[in-house]
Design a protein around this motif. Structure first.
Motif, PDB file in Angstrom:
ATOM      1  N   ALA A 149      36.854  52.202  48.510  1.00 26.17           N
ATOM      2  CA  ALA A 149      35.862  51.439  48.107  1.00 26.17           C
ATOM      3  C   ALA A 149      35.597  51.697  46.409  1.00 26.17           C
ATOM      4  O   ALA A 149      35.289  50.882  45.977  1.00 26.17           O
ATOM      5  N   GLN A 150      35.748  53.062  46.325  1.00 31.18           N
ATOM      6  CA  GLN A 150      35.874  53.660  44.788  1.00 31.18           C
ATOM      7  C   GLN A 150      37.051  52.992  44.195  1.00 31.18           C
ATOM      8  O   GLN A 150      36.821  52.521  43.016  1.00 31.18           O
ATOM      9  N   GLY A 151      38.171  52.920  44.596  1.00 37.15           N
ATOM     10  CA  GLY A 151      39.313  52.167  44.079  1.00 37.15           C
ATOM     11  C   GLY A 151      39.008  50.795  43.867  1.00 37.15           C
ATOM     12  O   GLY A 151      39.201  50.348  42.755  1.00 37.15           O
ATOM     13  N   ALA A 152      38.510  50.056  44.755  1.00 36.20           N
ATOM     14  CA  ALA A 152      38.095  48.669  44.678  1.00 36.20           C
ATOM     15  C   ALA A 152      36.971  48.303  43.454  1.00 36.20           C
ATOM     16  O   ALA A 152      37.110  47.775  42.556  1.00 36.20           O
ATOM     17  N   GLY A 153      35.867  49.616  43.515  1.00 39.48           N
ATOM     18  CA  GLY A 153      35.125  49.512  42.729  1.00 39.48           C
ATOM     19  C   GLY A 153      35.531  49.781  41.106  1.00 39.48           C
ATOM     20  O   GLY A 153      35.218  49.050  40.102  1.00 39.48           O
ATOM     21  N   THR A 154      36.703  50.751  41.044  1.00 33.80           N
ATOM     22  CA  THR A 154      37.271  51.203  39.869  1.00 33.80           C
ATOM     23  C   THR A 154      37.859  49.846  39.127  1.00 33.80           C
ATOM     24  O   THR A 154      37.891  49.594  38.273  1.00 33.80           O
ATOM     25  N   ASP A 155      38.846  49.331  40.205  1.00 35.35           N
ATOM     26  CA  ASP A 155      39.458  48.005  39.912  1.00 35.35           C
ATOM     27  C   ASP A 155      38.560  47.016  39.168  1.00 35.35           C
ATOM     28  O   ASP A 155      38.939  46.177  38.255  1.00 35.35           O
ATOM     29  N   ALA A 156      37.443  46.872  40.090  1.00 38.45           N
ATOM     30  CA  ALA A 156      36.512  45.659  39.670  1.00 38.45           C
ATOM     31  C   ALA A 156      35.890  46.140  38.197  1.00 38.45           C
ATOM     32  O   ALA A 156      35.691  45.323  37.349  1.00 38.45           O
ATOM     33  N   ALA A 158      37.460  48.146  35.898  1.00 41.04           N
ATOM     34  CA  ALA A 158      38.601  47.820  35.101  1.00 41.04           C
ATOM     35  C   ALA A 158      38.605  46.328  34.533  1.00 41.04           C
ATOM     36  O   ALA A 158      38.622  46.248  33.452  1.00 41.04           O
ATOM     37  N   GLY A 159      38.695  45.580  35.686  1.00 42.52           N
ATOM     38  CA  GLY A 159      38.648  44.204  35.276  1.00 42.52           C
ATOM     39  C   GLY A 159      37.576  43.561  34.415  1.00 42.52           C
ATOM     40  O   GLY A 159      37.637  42.875  33.575  1.00 42.52           O
ATOM     41  N   GLU A 160      36.464  44.159  34.962  1.00 38.75           N
ATOM     42  CA  GLU A 160      35.109  43.768  34.123  1.00 38.75           C
ATOM     43  C   GLU A 160      35.170  44.262  32.724  1.00 38.75           C
ATOM     44  O   GLU A 160      34.937  43.452  31.795  1.00 38.75           O
ATOM     45  N   ARG A 165      36.025  43.355  27.087  1.00 39.96           N
ATOM     46  CA  ARG A 165      37.117  43.428  25.719  1.00 39.96           C
ATOM     47  C   ARG A 165      37.381  42.204  25.330  1.00 39.96           C
ATOM     48  O   ARG A 165      37.434  41.884  23.990  1.00 39.96           O
ATOM     49  N   ILE A 166      38.041  41.491  26.153  1.00 42.55           N
ATOM     50  CA  ILE A 166      38.776  40.105  25.706  1.00 42.55           C
ATOM     51  C   ILE A 166      37.496  39.098  25.258  1.00 42.55           C
ATOM     52  O   ILE A 166      37.784  38.580  24.259  1.00 42.55           O
ATOM     53  N   LEU A 167      36.410  39.224  25.959  1.00 43.27           N
ATOM     54  CA  LEU A 167      35.256  38.405  25.437  1.00 43.27           C
ATOM     55  C   LEU A 167      34.986  38.902  24.008  1.00 43.27           C
ATOM     56  O   LEU A 167      34.724  38.130  23.031  1.00 43.27           O
ATOM     57  N   GLN A 168      34.942  40.315  23.944  1.00 46.19           N
ATOM     58  CA  GLN A 168      34.633  40.887  22.634  1.00 46.19           C
ATOM     59  C   GLN A 168      35.620  40.499  21.411  1.00 46.19           C
ATOM     60  O   GLN A 168      35.106  40.119  20.376  1.00 46.19           O
ATOM     61  N   GLN A 169      36.992  40.596  21.809  1.00 50.04           N
ATOM     62  CA  GLN A 169      37.927  40.261  20.758  1.00 50.04           C
ATOM     63  C   GLN A 169      37.731  38.653  20.520  1.00 50.04           C
ATOM     64  O   GLN A 169      37.941  38.477  19.271  1.00 50.04           O
ATOM     65  N   VAL A 170      37.441  37.807  21.399  1.00 50.38           N
ATOM     66  CA  VAL A 170      37.429  36.266  21.136  1.00 50.38           C
ATOM     67  C   VAL A 170      36.191  36.228  20.363  1.00 50.38           C
ATOM     68  O   VAL A 170      36.223  35.600  19.468  1.00 50.38           O
ATOM     69  N   GLU A 171      34.881  36.985  20.546  1.00 43.37           N
ATOM     70  CA  GLU A 171      33.630  36.805  19.669  1.00 43.37           C
ATOM     71  C   GLU A 171      34.069  37.140  18.272  1.00 43.37           C
ATOM     72  O   GLU A 171      33.564  36.611  17.458  1.00 43.37           O
ATOM     73  N   GLN A 172      34.870  38.353  18.278  1.00 40.85           N
ATOM     74  CA  GLN A 172      35.322  39.016  16.875  1.00 40.85           C
ATOM     75  C   GLN A 172      35.979  37.958  16.027  1.00 40.85           C
ATOM     76  O   GLN A 172      35.706  37.787  14.971  1.00 40.85           O
ATOM     77  N   GLN A 173      36.920  37.329  16.623  1.00 43.31           N
ATOM     78  CA  GLN A 173      38.007  36.522  16.080  1.00 43.31           C
ATOM     79  C   GLN A 173      37.161  35.195  15.789  1.00 43.31           C
ATOM     80  O   GLN A 173      37.332  34.719  14.617  1.00 43.31           O
TER      81      GLN A 173
END
Length: 368
Positions: A149-156, A158-160, A165-173
């Motif tokens: 569960a922790q691994g799944a939570g960690t993956d979730a 990390a994905g989030e 970060r992607i959204l932040q980079q998109v907003e910054q760009q």
């Protein structure tokens, strides 16, 4: 994998809970269990309280530990796998009861099969483990489930985090692009405003230059008009010294005929007897013979300027006499050091310096 063979039907009669035949509900100790085949069913098998060990079953039948593990996982899943790592270890107690060996039960041993033919070393090792004789406590840990569960939570997470970060980079760009676009627009507006300002300034400067040129032209025209008016008024108060003349020598002209080496006046050749007139109103300072000048008249103007009339044939005024502009004061002649009849005219400033008579008369508005 063992096949599910149909169990033989049990003979009519009654049995105790563990499968022994009874007489009128009382166990018959004399009746051997082997002579009667018993096929357990849901009605005949009841839960037995106390400690017991479930024998290994084969042929597709799940072991009690597997069933128990599935139950625990289901329980943990019902409680939430995401929070399994926060839960303490669960201790499950099973009662130990004196059950007969599963292989001795009628109809069950055939389902279990012979352990001698079993080639699964892993299962044999598990089967050979000793069973607890007293109350056995089976502790099931949820560490693996919690880790999963922790691994799944960690993956979730990390994905989030990656998504954030992607959204932040998109907003910054996007913000950078908008800032660049805004800066470019502001720069273009500033350049356009600067060009417009420069054009307006150039237009204003051109208009100012045109206005200045117009002003200067107007001033020059006004000055010329004023000068013309002044000369007209001055000319009205000044007159030419004689008429019907010809200029034969000018001021400053060099020659051996003059004792100074150059001509000190202006020669206006005219016939003898031509009237010599006062150029302006003034006083006769002197009138008489003056050596090489012949007969000479000196007219003093109000500002102290002296006008000399030389080589006269005759004089009609005397010293101290006041005359007006254009009045005849003598006549042209050839007295003195001359080569022919003419009027020799000189102009002297109040300080006594001789100047060009032609320039002086023109300065008074006279056309010579």
């Amino acid at each position: 994998m063992a096949s599910n063979r149909p169990a033989p039907e049990a003979p009519f009669g009654s049995y105790d809970p563990i499968g022994h035949p009874t007489v009128s509900g009382i166990p018959d100790a004399a009746a051997p269990a082997a002579t009667v085949e018993w096929n357990p069913t849901e009605d005949t098998v009841r839960p037995v309280r106390g400690r017991h060990r479930v024998a290994k079953q084969r042929g597709g039948l799940a072991r009690s530990s597997t069933v128990l593990g599935v139950g625990v996982i289901a329980a943990v899943g019902a409680g939430g796998m995401a929070t399994a790592h926060d839960k303490p270890r669960v201790a499950i107690s099973l009662p130990d009861v004196n059950l007969p060996d599963a292989s001795s039960l009628p109809g069950v041993g055939a389902l279990i099969g012979d352990d001698a033919n079993d080639t699964d070393d892993t299962d044999d090792t598990a089967d050979n483990a000793p069973a607890p004789s007293n109350l056995a406590t089976l502790t099931l840990s949820a560490d693996q489930a919690a880790a999963d569960a922790q691994g799944a939570g960690t993956d979730a997470d990390a994905g989030e985090a990656l998504r954030a970060r992607i959204l932040q980079q998109v907003e910054q760009q996007q913000a950078s692009a908008e800032a660049e676009a805004q800066a470019a627009a502001e720069k273009a507006a500033a350049e356009k405003a600067a060009q417009e300002a420069a054009a307006q300034q150039a237009t204003a400067e051109a208009a100012a230059k045109a206005a200045e040129a117009e002003r200067k032209r107007a001033e020059e025209e006004a000055a010329a008009k004023a000068e013309a008016e002044r000369l007209a008024k001055l000319a009205a108060s000044y007159a030419l010294p004689t008429s019907s003349y010809t200029i034969t020598s000018t001021y400053g002209q060099a020659g051996s005929m003059w004792s100074s080496g150059y001509h000190t006046g202006l020669d206006l050749a005219a016939p003898t007897g031509t009237p010599a007139n006062a150029v302006h109103g003034g006083t006769i300072k002197s009138a008489g013979w003056s050596g090489s000048y012949g007969y000479r008249i000196v007219l003093e103007l109000p500002d102290g300027t002296e006008i000399w009339y030389c080589h006269l044939s005759s004089m009609t005024v005397s010293a101290g006499q006041t005359v007006s502009t254009g009045e005849t004061i003598g006549r042209v002649g050839a007295t003195g050091n001359v080569t022919g009849p003419h009027l020799h005219m000189e102009v002297h400033t109040p300080s006594g310096d001789g100047i060009d008579p032609l320039a002086w008369m023109r300065g008074k508005g006279l056309t010579v």
